[in-house]
Design an enzyme around this catalytic site. Structure first.
Site, short mmCIF file in Angstrom:
data_model
loop_
_atom_site.label_atom_id
_atom_site.label_comp_id
_atom_site.label_asym_id
_atom_site.label_seq_id
_atom_site.Cartn_x
_atom_site.Cartn_y
_atom_site.Cartn_z
N LYS A 231 0.82 -1.23 0.00
CA LYS A 231 0.00 0.00 0.00
C LYS A 231 0.85 1.28 0.00
CE LYS A 231 -3.91 -2.21 2.25
NZ LYS A 231 -4.97 -2.17 3.25
N ASN B 123 -5.02 1.83 -1.33
CA ASN B 123 -5.51 0.45 -1.52
C ASN B 123 -6.29 0.30 -2.84
OD1 ASN B 123 -8.06 1.60 -0.91
ND2 ASN B 123 -8.75 -0.35 -0.08
N ALA C 207 -2.75 0.72 18.34
CA ALA C 207 -2.18 1.98 17.86
C ALA C 207 -1.35 1.77 16.59
CB ALA C 207 -1.32 2.59 18.97
N GLY C 208 -1.65 0.70 15.86
CA GLY C 208 -0.90 0.39 14.63
C GLY C 208 -1.50 1.08 13.41
N GLY D 196 -14.53 -7.48 10.92
CA GLY D 196 -13.66 -7.14 9.80
C GLY D 196 -14.31 -7.45 8.46
P1 NDP Z 1 0.03 -3.25 13.32
O1 NDP Z 1 1.13 -4.26 13.39
O2 NDP Z 1 0.28 -1.95 12.66
O3 NDP Z 1 -0.49 -2.94 14.83
C1 NDP Z 1 -0.78 -3.98 15.72
C2 NDP Z 1 -1.37 -3.42 17.02
O4 NDP Z 1 -1.79 -4.54 17.79
C3 NDP Z 1 -0.39 -2.63 17.88
O5 NDP Z 1 -1.09 -1.59 18.53
C4 NDP Z 1 0.07 -3.69 18.90
O6 NDP Z 1 0.47 -3.16 20.15
C5 NDP Z 1 -1.20 -4.47 19.09
N1 NDP Z 1 -1.01 -5.84 19.53
C6 NDP Z 1 -0.43 -6.87 18.86
N2 NDP Z 1 -0.48 -8.01 19.59
C7 NDP Z 1 -1.11 -7.70 20.75
C8 NDP Z 1 -1.47 -8.44 21.92
N3 NDP Z 1 -1.19 -9.74 22.03
N4 NDP Z 1 -2.12 -7.80 22.92
C9 NDP Z 1 -2.43 -6.50 22.80
N5 NDP Z 1 -2.11 -5.71 21.74
C10 NDP Z 1 -1.46 -6.33 20.72
O7 NDP Z 1 -1.20 -4.03 12.65
P2 NDP Z 1 -2.35 -3.47 11.68
O8 NDP Z 1 -2.94 -2.25 12.28
O9 NDP Z 1 -1.83 -3.41 10.29
O10 NDP Z 1 -3.40 -4.68 11.71
C11 NDP Z 1 -4.09 -5.00 12.90
C12 NDP Z 1 -5.21 -6.00 12.64
O11 NDP Z 1 -6.15 -5.45 11.73
C13 NDP Z 1 -4.76 -7.31 12.04
O12 NDP Z 1 -5.38 -8.34 12.79
C14 NDP Z 1 -5.30 -7.30 10.62
O13 NDP Z 1 -5.65 -8.61 10.20
C15 NDP Z 1 -6.54 -6.44 10.79
N6 NDP Z 1 -6.98 -5.74 9.56
C16 NDP Z 1 -8.25 -5.96 9.06
C17 NDP Z 1 -8.70 -5.31 7.92
C18 NDP Z 1 -10.08 -5.59 7.36
O14 NDP Z 1 -10.38 -5.19 6.23
N7 NDP Z 1 -10.93 -6.24 8.08
C19 NDP Z 1 -7.85 -4.33 7.20
C20 NDP Z 1 -6.56 -4.14 7.81
C21 NDP Z 1 -6.16 -4.84 8.94
P3 NDP Z 1 1.99 -2.60 20.40
O15 NDP Z 1 2.02 -1.22 19.81
O16 NDP Z 1 2.12 -2.60 21.89
O17 NDP Z 1 2.92 -3.56 19.73
#
Ligand code: NDP
Length: 255
Positions: free
Chosen positions: A61, A82, A118-119, A221
């Site tokens: 992306k 996207n 916060a991702g 989702g």
């Molecule tokens: P990122 O890697 O950018 O962010 C992940 C986030 O999850 C961070 O805030 C991280 O915290 C947190 N995290 C990861 N593991 C844990 C845990 N075990 N406990 C608590 N917090 C956790 O990911 P994305 O934002 O790109 O994607 C996140 C989700 O969104 C994925 O599951 C993806 O499949 C889904 N998604 C769905 C879409 C849809 O169309 N339905 C589109 C895009 C994404 P920390 O900062 O502390 O590491």
């Protein structure tokens, strides 16, 4: 001809959704998938394949954002594209992920939203919500939100629980049966909430199972996936569609 670029791309539901819609609507178009290893080649491939439009998924992306001829709409803020569209011989980049999320929760009359995570997804969603608060397990990724004047909490310092919409954007629950926060926090949040969303699709997460115990109205989702597809289709066909009707066609083939 349309296609989705990604790596991996075999899991993508977009060809199934869009081809089903074309067939049902009597539109003589087709939509394929293309596994692209090198994202820097995305525009070259788009041109070689003589596409009219395309979708872009992980991890390309940002490449699509950087390399398209022009970026329009919210993609400029998200800095990720996207959807690519051929317009007057130029390749224009859009983002329908965050607007798709907004469309998916249109019927939720919320006032105070909380985003867990916060991702990348949290960042994009925060742009289409009214003044969201962010809750994350660590504070490493808070700068983006704090610069925008949004409130941020970690598990240790959260002290308000009266949110009516709770959105899980973390990947917790994707492969393991875990909640995105400690259980006592989720319980306090769900006690006051009316609506919730889990952006994960294809499985019922522990977060969603818990939300059901509190009778919250929820979206998943899948709703988000469907509505980003509906908005992409509006761009592909260059016309306003009845979004609910098109979404129902996508749900028909996906459920
Ligand atoms: P990122 O890697 O950018 O962010 C992940 C986030 O999850 C961070 O805030 C991280 O915290 C947190 N995290 C990861 N593991 C844990 C845990 N075990 N406990 C608590 N917090 C956790 O990911 P994305 O934002 O790109 O994607 C996140 C989700 O969104 C994925 O599951 C993806 O499949 C889904 N998604 C769905 C879409 C849809 O169309 N339905 C589109 C895009 C994404 P920390 O900062 O502390 O590491």
């Amino acid at each position: 001809m349309y296609a989705i670029f990604g790596n991996p791309v075999s899991h993508s539901k977009s060809p199934l959704m869009h081809n089903y819609f074309f067939k049902k609507s009597g539109i003589k178009e087709c939509y394929g998938r293309y596994k692209l290893e090198d994202g820097s080649k995305i525009i070259e491939k788009f041109k070689n394949l003589k596409l009219k439009g395309a979708n872009v998924t992980v991890p390309h992306k940002e490449w699509a954002y950087k390399l398209c001829d022009e970026v329009k709409g919210i993609a400029k803020e998200i800095k990720a594209v996207n959807t690519l569209l051929l317009e007057n011989n130029k390749i224009i980049g859009y983002n329908t992920d965050a607007p798709g999320f907004k469309e998916a929760i249109k019927e939720f009359d919320y006032k105070k939203p909380l985003i867990i995570g916060a991702g990348g997804t949290a960042k994009a969603i925060s742009l289409v919500l009214k003044n969201p608060t962010i809750l994350n397990r660590s504070k490493n990724r808070f700068e983006y939100f704090e610069k925008k004047g949004l409130k941020t909490y970690t598990w240790d310092n959260i002290n308000e629980f009266d949110f009516d919409l709770i959105i899980n954007t973390t990947s917790a629950g994707l492969s393991e049966e875990v909640l995105p926060t400690p259980k006592e926090i989720i319980e306090k949040l769900f006690k006051n909430a009316k609506f919730c969303v889990d952006v994960i699709y294809g499985k019922e997460t522990l977060f969603l199972k818990e939300a059901k115990k509190y009778n919250l109205l929820f979206k998943t989702g899948l709703d988000m996936l469907v509505y980003q597809g509906v908005l992409a289709m509006e761009l592909f066909l260059n016309k306003k569609l009845n979004k609910k009707e098109v979404a129902d066609i996508y749900f028909e083939i996906l459920r």
